[in-house]
Design an enzyme around this catalytic site. Structure first.
Site, PDB file in Angstrom:
ATOM      1  N   GLY A 109       0.832  -1.217   0.000  1.00 33.85           N
ATOM      2  CA  GLY A 109       0.000   0.000   0.000  1.00 33.85           C
ATOM      3  C   GLY A 109       0.858   1.255   0.000  1.00 33.85           C
ATOM      4  N   GLY A 110       2.053   1.150  -0.604  1.00 29.12           N
ATOM      5  CA  GLY A 110       3.002   2.275  -0.553  1.00 29.12           C
ATOM      6  C   GLY A 110       2.701   3.402  -1.533  1.00 29.12           C
ATOM      7  N   GLY A 111       1.637   3.244  -2.324  1.00 28.48           N
ATOM      8  CA  GLY A 111       1.350   4.270  -3.327  1.00 28.48           C
ATOM      9  C   GLY A 111       0.545   5.444  -2.807  1.00 28.48           C
ATOM     10  N   GLY A 113      -1.464   7.596   0.810  1.00 28.46           N
ATOM     11  CA  GLY A 113      -1.652   7.833   2.249  1.00 28.46           C
ATOM     12  C   GLY A 113      -0.416   7.614   3.107  1.00 28.46           C
ATOM     13  N   ARG A 162      -4.392 -10.365  -1.305  1.00 29.99           N
ATOM     14  CA  ARG A 162      -5.344 -11.417  -0.951  1.00 29.99           C
ATOM     15  C   ARG A 162      -5.015 -12.741  -1.636  1.00 29.99           C
ATOM     16  N   TYR A 242      -8.404   0.704  17.537  1.00 27.24           N
ATOM     17  CA  TYR A 242      -9.525  -0.165  17.921  1.00 27.24           C
ATOM     18  C   TYR A 242      -9.208  -1.655  17.715  1.00 27.24           C
ATOM     19  N   PRO A 283      -2.104   3.690  14.655  1.00 27.41           N
ATOM     20  CA  PRO A 283      -2.374   5.122  14.475  1.00 27.41           C
ATOM     21  C   PRO A 283      -3.788   5.487  14.914  1.00 27.41           C
ATOM     22  N   ILE A 286      -6.012   9.962  10.960  1.00 24.96           N
ATOM     23  CA  ILE A 286      -5.144  10.784  10.117  1.00 24.96           C
ATOM     24  C   ILE A 286      -5.866  10.970   8.792  1.00 24.96           C
TER      25      ILE A 286
HETATM   26  C1  LIG Z   1     -17.375   8.078  14.702  1.00 26.39           C
HETATM   27  C2  LIG Z   1     -16.956   8.324  13.274  1.00 26.39           C
HETATM   28  C3  LIG Z   1     -15.515   8.163  13.033  1.00 26.39           C
HETATM   29  C4  LIG Z   1     -15.107   8.717  11.703  1.00 26.39           C
HETATM   30  C5  LIG Z   1     -13.803   8.118  11.271  1.00 26.39           C
HETATM   31  C6  LIG Z   1     -13.065   8.925  10.350  1.00 26.39           C
HETATM   32  C7  LIG Z   1     -11.772   8.739  10.096  1.00 26.39           C
HETATM   33  C8  LIG Z   1     -10.883   7.619  10.403  1.00 26.39           C
HETATM   34  C9  LIG Z   1     -10.527   7.393  11.776  1.00 26.39           C
HETATM   35  C10 LIG Z   1      -9.830   6.329  12.128  1.00 26.39           C
HETATM   36  C11 LIG Z   1      -9.392   5.308  11.116  1.00 26.39           C
HETATM   37  C12 LIG Z   1      -9.011   4.046  11.749  1.00 26.39           C
HETATM   38  C13 LIG Z   1      -8.694   2.962  11.048  1.00 26.39           C
HETATM   39  C14 LIG Z   1      -8.597   2.909   9.631  1.00 26.39           C
HETATM   40  C15 LIG Z   1      -8.368   1.742   9.028  1.00 26.39           C
HETATM   41  C16 LIG Z   1      -8.270   1.622   7.595  1.00 26.39           C
HETATM   42  O1  LIG Z   1      -8.037   0.547   7.118  1.00 26.39           O
HETATM   43  S1  LIG Z   1      -8.408   3.004   6.614  1.00 26.39           S
HETATM   44  C17 LIG Z   1      -7.912   2.469   4.987  1.00 26.39           C
HETATM   45  C18 LIG Z   1      -9.069   2.387   4.119  1.00 26.39           C
HETATM   46  N1  LIG Z   1      -8.596   2.174   2.761  1.00 26.39           N
HETATM   47  C19 LIG Z   1      -9.188   1.331   1.936  1.00 26.39           C
HETATM   48  O2  LIG Z   1     -10.176   0.708   2.266  1.00 26.39           O
HETATM   49  C20 LIG Z   1      -8.572   1.210   0.582  1.00 26.39           C
HETATM   50  C21 LIG Z   1      -8.961  -0.055  -0.155  1.00 26.39           C
HETATM   51  N2  LIG Z   1     -10.400  -0.265  -0.184  1.00 26.39           N
HETATM   52  C22 LIG Z   1     -11.085  -0.776  -1.258  1.00 26.39           C
HETATM   53  O3  LIG Z   1     -10.520  -1.098  -2.290  1.00 26.39           O
HETATM   54  C23 LIG Z   1     -12.570  -1.003  -1.125  1.00 26.39           C
HETATM   55  O4  LIG Z   1     -13.120  -0.033  -0.273  1.00 26.39           O
HETATM   56  C24 LIG Z   1     -12.898  -2.424  -0.548  1.00 26.39           C
HETATM   57  C25 LIG Z   1     -12.312  -2.649   0.832  1.00 26.39           C
HETATM   58  C26 LIG Z   1     -14.436  -2.576  -0.476  1.00 26.39           C
HETATM   59  C27 LIG Z   1     -12.346  -3.526  -1.453  1.00 26.39           C
HETATM   60  O5  LIG Z   1     -12.649  -3.285  -2.793  1.00 26.39           O
HETATM   61  P1  LIG Z   1     -13.094  -4.521  -3.772  1.00 26.39           P
HETATM   62  O6  LIG Z   1     -12.219  -5.666  -3.622  1.00 26.39           O
HETATM   63  O7  LIG Z   1     -13.274  -3.918  -5.128  1.00 26.39           O
HETATM   64  O8  LIG Z   1     -14.471  -4.949  -3.134  1.00 26.39           O
HETATM   65  P2  LIG Z   1     -15.980  -4.761  -3.659  1.00 26.39           P
HETATM   66  O9  LIG Z   1     -16.306  -3.352  -3.943  1.00 26.39           O
HETATM   67  O10 LIG Z   1     -16.212  -5.766  -4.735  1.00 26.39           O
HETATM   68  O11 LIG Z   1     -16.784  -5.192  -2.339  1.00 26.39           O
HETATM   69  C28 LIG Z   1     -16.559  -6.451  -1.735  1.00 26.39           C
HETATM   70  C29 LIG Z   1     -17.753  -6.757  -0.840  1.00 26.39           C
HETATM   71  O12 LIG Z   1     -17.842  -5.744   0.187  1.00 26.39           O
HETATM   72  C30 LIG Z   1     -19.136  -5.132   0.128  1.00 26.39           C
HETATM   73  N3  LIG Z   1     -19.050  -3.719   0.463  1.00 26.39           N
HETATM   74  C31 LIG Z   1     -18.260  -2.814  -0.128  1.00 26.39           C
HETATM   75  N4  LIG Z   1     -18.474  -1.610   0.420  1.00 26.39           N
HETATM   76  C32 LIG Z   1     -19.439  -1.741   1.355  1.00 26.39           C
HETATM   77  C33 LIG Z   1     -20.106  -0.826   2.249  1.00 26.39           C
HETATM   78  N5  LIG Z   1     -19.805   0.456   2.276  1.00 26.39           N
HETATM   79  N6  LIG Z   1     -21.060  -1.330   3.068  1.00 26.39           N
HETATM   80  C34 LIG Z   1     -21.369  -2.650   3.064  1.00 26.39           C
HETATM   81  N7  LIG Z   1     -20.753  -3.570   2.224  1.00 26.39           N
HETATM   82  C35 LIG Z   1     -19.822  -3.103   1.383  1.00 26.39           C
HETATM   83  C36 LIG Z   1     -19.566  -5.326  -1.319  1.00 26.39           C
HETATM   84  O13 LIG Z   1     -20.954  -5.191  -1.456  1.00 26.39           O
HETATM   85  C37 LIG Z   1     -19.044  -6.724  -1.612  1.00 26.39           C
HETATM   86  O14 LIG Z   1     -19.882  -7.691  -1.033  1.00 26.39           O
HETATM   87  P3  LIG Z   1     -20.983  -8.471  -1.944  1.00 26.39           P
HETATM   88  O15 LIG Z   1     -20.225  -9.199  -3.014  1.00 26.39           O
HETATM   89  O16 LIG Z   1     -21.888  -7.420  -2.514  1.00 26.39           O
HETATM   90  O17 LIG Z   1     -21.689  -9.378  -0.993  1.00 26.39           O
HETATM   91  N1  LIG Z   2      -5.782   7.079   8.008  1.00 24.47           N
HETATM   92  C1  LIG Z   2      -6.135   6.709   9.230  1.00 24.47           C
HETATM   93  O1  LIG Z   2      -6.799   7.446   9.957  1.00 24.47           O
HETATM   94  C2  LIG Z   2      -5.720   5.379   9.755  1.00 24.47           C
HETATM   95  C3  LIG Z   2      -5.144   4.421   8.961  1.00 24.47           C
HETATM   96  N2  LIG Z   2      -4.776   3.228   9.527  1.00 24.47           N
HETATM   97  C4  LIG Z   2      -4.075   2.229   8.732  1.00 24.47           C
HETATM   98  O2  LIG Z   2      -3.046   2.839   7.993  1.00 24.47           O
HETATM   99  C5  LIG Z   2      -2.815   2.100   6.813  1.00 24.47           C
HETATM  100  C6  LIG Z   2      -2.845   3.020   5.625  1.00 24.47           C
HETATM  101  O3  LIG Z   2      -4.133   3.593   5.494  1.00 24.47           O
HETATM  102  P1  LIG Z   2      -4.366   4.971   4.711  1.00 24.47           P
HETATM  103  O4  LIG Z   2      -3.099   5.425   4.151  1.00 24.47           O
HETATM  104  O5  LIG Z   2      -5.135   5.852   5.599  1.00 24.47           O
HETATM  105  O6  LIG Z   2      -5.376   4.499   3.567  1.00 24.47           O
HETATM  106  P2  LIG Z   2      -5.165   4.139   2.027  1.00 24.47           P
HETATM  107  O7  LIG Z   2      -6.488   3.694   1.539  1.00 24.47           O
HETATM  108  O8  LIG Z   2      -4.487   5.267   1.348  1.00 24.47           O
HETATM  109  O9  LIG Z   2      -4.158   2.917   2.069  1.00 24.47           O
HETATM  110  C7  LIG Z   2      -4.504   1.602   1.871  1.00 24.47           C
HETATM  111  C8  LIG Z   2      -3.577   1.014   0.834  1.00 24.47           C
HETATM  112  O10 LIG Z   2      -3.792  -0.396   0.762  1.00 24.47           O
HETATM  113  C9  LIG Z   2      -3.726  -0.786  -0.599  1.00 24.47           C
HETATM  114  N3  LIG Z   2      -4.540  -1.981  -0.775  1.00 24.47           N
HETATM  115  C10 LIG Z   2      -5.862  -2.125  -0.533  1.00 24.47           C
HETATM  116  N4  LIG Z   2      -6.275  -3.347  -0.858  1.00 24.47           N
HETATM  117  C11 LIG Z   2      -5.183  -4.007  -1.298  1.00 24.47           C
HETATM  118  C12 LIG Z   2      -4.962  -5.317  -1.774  1.00 24.47           C
HETATM  119  N5  LIG Z   2      -5.955  -6.212  -1.862  1.00 24.47           N
HETATM  120  N6  LIG Z   2      -3.710  -5.679  -2.137  1.00 24.47           N
HETATM  121  C13 LIG Z   2      -2.685  -4.793  -2.065  1.00 24.47           C
HETATM  122  N7  LIG Z   2      -2.833  -3.531  -1.611  1.00 24.47           N
HETATM  123  C14 LIG Z   2      -4.074  -3.150  -1.237  1.00 24.47           C
HETATM  124  C15 LIG Z   2      -4.277   0.385  -1.380  1.00 24.47           C
HETATM  125  O11 LIG Z   2      -3.739   0.456  -2.713  1.00 24.47           O
HETATM  126  P3  LIG Z   2      -4.508  -0.125  -4.003  1.00 24.47           P
HETATM  127  O12 LIG Z   2      -5.861   0.477  -4.003  1.00 24.47           O
HETATM  128  O13 LIG Z   2      -3.618   0.278  -5.144  1.00 24.47           O
HETATM  129  O14 LIG Z   2      -4.534  -1.615  -3.834  1.00 24.47           O
HETATM  130  C16 LIG Z   2      -3.776   1.580  -0.554  1.00 24.47           C
HETATM  131  O15 LIG Z   2      -2.564   2.053  -1.059  1.00 24.47           O
HETATM  132  C17 LIG Z   2      -3.861   0.998   6.771  1.00 24.47           C
HETATM  133  O16 LIG Z   2      -3.317  -0.178   7.327  1.00 24.47           O
HETATM  134  C18 LIG Z   2      -4.926   1.519   7.694  1.00 24.47           C
HETATM  135  O17 LIG Z   2      -5.666   0.478   8.267  1.00 24.47           O
HETATM  136  C19 LIG Z   2      -4.959   2.947  10.843  1.00 24.47           C
HETATM  137  C20 LIG Z   2      -5.533   3.850  11.649  1.00 24.47           C
HETATM  138  C21 LIG Z   2      -5.938   5.161  11.191  1.00 24.47           C
END
Ligand SMILES: CCCCC/C=C\C/C=C\C/C=C\C=C\C(=O)SCCNC(=O)CCNC(=O)[C@H](O)C(C)(C)COP(=O)(O)OP(=O)(O)OC[C@H]1O[C@@H](n2cnc3c(N)ncnc32)[C@H](O)[C@@H]1OP(=O)(O)O
Ligand SMILES: NC(=O)C1=CN([C@@H]2O[C@H](COP(=O)(O)OP(=O)(O)OC[C@H]3O[C@@H](n4cnc5c(N)ncnc54)[C@H](OP(=O)(O)O)[C@@H]3O)[C@@H](O)[C@H]2O)C=CC1
Length: 378
Positions: A109-111, A113, A162, A242, A283, A286
């Site tokens: 995920g180095g591209g 955030g 995955r 969490y 973290p 952010i």
């Molecule tokens: C009190 C409020 C607080 C506010 C908080 C604000 C800020 C943050 C604070 C703290 C953060 C703390 C932790 C953060 C952790 C993180 O990990 S942040 C990083 C997030 N980054 C990403 O998620 C990047 C990558 N994500 C993705 O590519 C996609 O979002 C996804 C994870 C869905 C994967 O994509 P893909 O493989 O293309 O999946 P699909 O779109 O095919 O979906 C797969 C199945 O999931 C279901 N689905 C997708 N979205 C939702 C949704 N919003 N709700 C319910 N279900 C969802 C989708 O329907 C598919 O299932 P089915 O096949 O339909 O059954």
């Molecule tokens: N931002 C925040 O507030 C917080 C973030 N975190 C953690 O920090 C880390 C970075 O998050 P952040 O930078 O905010 O979010 P981003 O969504 O920018 O980072 C997530 C990265 O994961 C990559 N990724 C997602 N799915 C796959 C996959 N199947 N295979 C390979 N790479 C994948 C994405 O790239 P691509 O789409 O190209 O695959 C993307 O670069 C995460 O572990 C998140 O849980 C934790 C707490 C708070």
């Protein structure tokens, strides 16, 4: 007929009407505030509805542009609290130049955030980096930008963590390009907020596959290769605060991140004998597009989130970068199995039973104290 319409409800209905007008491309003035729909086409309606939703929870400041739910809009930026001026982020890279000279770093995920910030820091301090995720174009752009800045090579490799076969192929490619890494950062993740009763099996599986299985596939495959070559390395996993407490509405992520922590603590114990260290950063919030677009897409919760952070502001990617660099460096060779929380105090602030008493004013405290002192006996 009884029309029970409070002012608040009337206002909401008025705003919904406005949002419909906005969705047809108009500009609406309400309460001296101009809202211009930031989305086009079908997203217009969703964006405007999000504005209504947000406004009813946390009123927008006058003049602030509504910009919800559209990737072309800048993310909203809720104000920090006054005390944040005591705690300005220091974004400078902390370790001495050359701290990672002759080292190879692998960042999933180095591209984007936080992963991008950590890669930039490693590269700036001399590392050759390999960044891996699904979107090759995103990786390529980041790699070019960082290399142009630092003069050190960053190699982009497409990989869906995955898929264990794709992970093995990606590591084969890395071995050819750079050899095995000295620094591994498991940062890739997926997440979205959702009431658990709405989660499908595939929704659950998708998050757990990226976060827990993806981290395990990368870590185990790399670990085996490093052990075979008798090469030491530092592994770092990025989890979340969490992971420890659990959290509603992000249940797959909470479960998977807790699993990652168990994996890393277990391997710290088992694989130290092979020269491998395993550490964890948790973290707090952010602002990154990846996280905020999936966890607070309307922007409704940002202000209250900042309100519960004692330091009064969100973290910055560079703050995570500096901690990650230290934990991955030769300054931290005695650190293994550690879990370091970097969250401006949010975790303890949410945990303490009495912490809401921060809202009590000086006069109210005088009253409370007087009442307590008047109480005699039990
Ligand atoms: C009190 C409020 C607080 C506010 C908080 C604000 C800020 C943050 C604070 C703290 C953060 C703390 C932790 C953060 C952790 C993180 O990990 S942040 C990083 C997030 N980054 C990403 O998620 C990047 C990558 N994500 C993705 O590519 C996609 O979002 C996804 C994870 C869905 C994967 O994509 P893909 O493989 O293309 O999946 P699909 O779109 O095919 O979906 C797969 C199945 O999931 C279901 N689905 C997708 N979205 C939702 C949704 N919003 N709700 C319910 N279900 C969802 C989708 O329907 C598919 O299932 P089915 O096949 O339909 O059954
Ligand atoms: N931002 C925040 O507030 C917080 C973030 N975190 C953690 O920090 C880390 C970075 O998050 P952040 O930078 O905010 O979010 P981003 O969504 O920018 O980072 C997530 C990265 O994961 C990559 N990724 C997602 N799915 C796959 C996959 N199947 N295979 C390979 N790479 C994948 C994405 O790239 P691509 O789409 O190209 O695959 C993307 O670069 C995460 O572990 C998140 O849980 C934790 C707490 C708070």
């Amino acid at each position: 007929m009884n029309f029970d319409l409070s002012h608040e409800k009337l206002f909401t209905y008025l705003l919904i009407l406005c949002s419909i007008i906005i969705s047809f491309g108009g500009v609406v003035r309400t309460h001296k505030t101009t809202y211009r729909a930031c989305a086009v086409g079908r997203l217009n309606m969703a964006a405007a509805a999000a504005v209504v939703f947000r406004r009813n929870l946390f009123p927008l400041k006058l003049g602030q542009k509504a910009c919800a739910l559209h990737s072309s809009c800048a993310l909203r930026d809720a104000d920090p609290l006054p005390q944040a001026s005591f705690f300005p982020p220091n974004d400078a890279t902390m370790l001495p130049p050359g701290s990672f000279s002759d080292k190879v770093a692998f960042v999933t995920g180095g591209g984007t955030g936080l992963g991008r910030a950590m890669t930039q820091g490693l590269s700036q301090l001399g590392a050759t980096c390999v960044i891996a995720s699904r979107k090759l174009e995103v990786l390529q752009k980041t790699a070019e930008e960082i290399t142009a800045q630092t003069g050190n090579k960053v190699f982009p490799v497409a990989c869906d963590v995955r898929d264990p076969a794709a992970v093995a192929q990606c590591l084969d490619q890395m071995e050819k390009l750079t050899g095995l890494p000295d620094v591994v950062i498991n940062n890739a993740a997926g997440n979205f907020v959702s009431p658990s009763e709405k989660l499908s099996p595939n929704g659950w599986k998708t998050i757990v596959d990226i976060v827990l299985n993806g981290t395990a596939f990368v870590t185990l495959e790399l670990g085996k290769r490093l052990i075979r070559q008798d090469k030491g390395a530092s592994f770092l996993a990025i989890t979340t605060i969490y992971a420890e407490s659990g959290s509603g509405f992000v249940v797959p992520s909470a479960s998977a991140k807790a699993g990652v922590e168990a994996l890393y603590k277990s391997l710290a114990a088992e694989w130290g004998r092979y020269g491998l260290r395993f550490n964890i950063i948790q973290p707090g919030p952010i602002r990154t597009k990846g996280a905020f677009s999936r966890l607070d897409p309307t922007g409704a919760f940002e202000k209250s989130m900042i309100g519960r952070i004692p330091v009064g502001r969100l973290g910055t990617p560079n703050e995570i970068k500096n901690l990650a660099l230290y934990m991955s460096s030769h300054y931290a060779t005695w650190m293994s199995g550690a879990v370091v929380r970097l969250d401006g105090g949010e975790y303890v602030s949410m945990a303490g039973e009495f912490n809401d008493l921060r809202k009590v004013s000086k006069q109210q405290w005088d009253l409370i104290e007087a009442m307590i002192r008047q109480t005699k006996g039990s």
